[in-house]
Write a protein that holds these residues in place. Structure first.
Motif, PDB file in Angstrom:
ATOM      1  N   CYS A   1      39.744  49.884  43.754  1.00 35.05           N
ATOM      2  CA  CYS A   1      38.723  49.633  42.853  1.00 35.05           C
ATOM      3  C   CYS A   1      38.927  48.344  42.231  1.00 35.05           C
ATOM      4  CB  CYS A   1      38.704  50.741  41.707  1.00 35.05           C
ATOM      5  SG  CYS A   1      38.194  52.251  42.260  1.00 35.05           S
ATOM      6  N   LEU A   2      40.221  47.645  41.949  1.00 35.02           N
ATOM      7  CA  LEU A   2      40.416  46.518  40.998  1.00 35.02           C
ATOM      8  C   LEU A   2      40.147  45.371  42.199  1.00 35.02           C
ATOM      9  CD1 LEU A   2      41.230  44.938  38.804  1.00 35.02           C
ATOM     10  CD2 LEU A   2      43.739  45.090  39.739  1.00 35.02           C
TER      11      LEU A   2
ATOM     12  N   PHE B   1      40.833  48.723  35.401  1.00 34.05           N
ATOM     13  CA  PHE B   1      41.761  49.105  36.472  1.00 34.05           C
ATOM     14  C   PHE B   1      42.870  48.458  36.294  1.00 34.05           C
ATOM     15  CE2 PHE B   1      37.587  49.691  38.400  1.00 34.05           C
ATOM     16  CZ  PHE B   1      37.194  51.014  38.619  1.00 34.05           C
TER      17      PHE B   1
ATOM     18  N   ALA C   1      43.002  52.865  42.432  1.00 33.52           N
ATOM     19  CA  ALA C   1      42.946  52.163  41.497  1.00 33.52           C
ATOM     20  C   ALA C   1      43.125  50.606  42.130  1.00 33.52           C
ATOM     21  CB  ALA C   1      43.972  52.333  40.241  1.00 33.52           C
TER      22      ALA C   1
END
Length: 312
Positions: free
Chosen positions: A72-73, A107, A69
């Motif tokens: 992705c963020l 996210f 995560a």
């Protein structure tokens, strides 16, 4: 003359953290370094957890998902900022801006839910150690990840539909380095009362409930630790949840700092600089917190690096 624009060619302009041309190369270098460190550090955490059988436990399972995560963020915001600086083009399409709003929201809330799941794992490990294996079985861990993802997706769909129905004017300048939801809503020509209510409601429901779970878990942990008579027991309990507690304090402390700065700051640009503390810094520091404070993680990373070095 109607200043509204409903066409698909609508563009927003991300003003970034500074409009000083002399600072652009410096910011490019800093954020490129931050992004590479974030991706590499979190990727090493994922590889270490997946490659070491000793780390195939609920705590490290949640940690690897948190690292994913984090990647992705950071990938949602920093690469576009780097491209804008490199090309000296601050524009972003309406579709791209909407996607960025949704992905950041998704996210960020996923991290919120994962931290709550990790807090529950630490609560079971300290308060119910004899039943830990029976409670934190793989099926429950998978369900917690699935539930966290589902909540994040539902909240994202709600926010996405809300932003999609906004009408925007010709002044599309966002004083930020990414399409932040509150700044996008401020640019709307249409009435935004319902949008603001939905935003605060979604934040309370999808953010407040996991935070309440974290607070409850740690209140129970503190209560159990205080009942321990030995210093060794205290140290073991702290070492069990110390890394997670540091990550929680960093994540929510940075978010609280941005909220306070938004209330007292006299310019949106200062708030944009403050927002770096919750959209960039925690994601970069999380791997260091877990690798430096955790003996098992340090050992797994050392084995992984040695294995990679032998292949070269």
């Amino acid at each position: 003359m109607d200043t509204k624009n409903h066409t698909g060619s609508l563009h927003f302009f991300l003003l970034g953290l500074s409009d000083e041309p002399s600072l652009q190369p410096l910011m490019f270098g800093i954020f490129l370094s931050i992004y590479l460190i974030t991706v590499l550090g979190n990727l090493l955490i994922i590889l270490a957890v997946s490659s070491d059988p000793h780390l195939h436990t609920p705590m490290y399972f949640f940690l690897s998902n948190l690292s994913l995560a984090d990647i992705c963020l950071s990938s949602t915001t920093i690469p576009k900022m780097l491209v804008n600086i490199h090309t000296q083009d601050q524009s972003i399409t309406q579709g791209g801006c909407l996607l960025q709003v949704c992905f950041v929201w998704n996210f960020a809330f996923l991290e919120n839910c994962l931290l709550a799941a990790m807090a529950y794992d630490r609560f079971v490990a300290i308060c119910h150690p004899l039943s830990y294996t029976a409670i934190m079985h793989p099926r429950l861990c998978a369900l917690l990840i699935l539930f966290s993802t589902l909540i994040s997706v539902v909240s994202t769909l709600l926010i996405g539909l809300m932003v999609l129905h906004l009408s925007f004017c010709t002044d599309m300048k966002i004083p930020h380095f990414f399409c932040e939801l509150a700044q996008v809503i401020k640019l709307a020509c249409s009435n935004t009362f319902v949008n603001n209510v939905l935003t605060y409601t979604a934040t309370f429901l999808f953010g407040g409930i996991p935070l309440s779970g974290i607070i409850f878990s740690y209140s129970q942990i503190v209560s159990s630790v205080l009942k321990l008579s030995s210093v060794r027991g205290w140290h073991k309990a702290f070492s069990t949840c110390g890394s997670h507690l540091c990550v929680v304090c960093l994540f929510y402390g940075a978010g609280l700092g941005v909220y306070i700065s938004s209330a007292v700051a006299d310019s949106p640009r200062k708030m944009a600089v403050a927002s770096v503390m919750y959209t960039v810094v925690p994601q970069m520091l999380n791997p260091f917190i877990y690798s430096l404070r955790n003996r098992d993680m340090k050992g797994a990373l050392r084995k992984l690096v040695d294995r990679m070095a032998s292949l070269w």
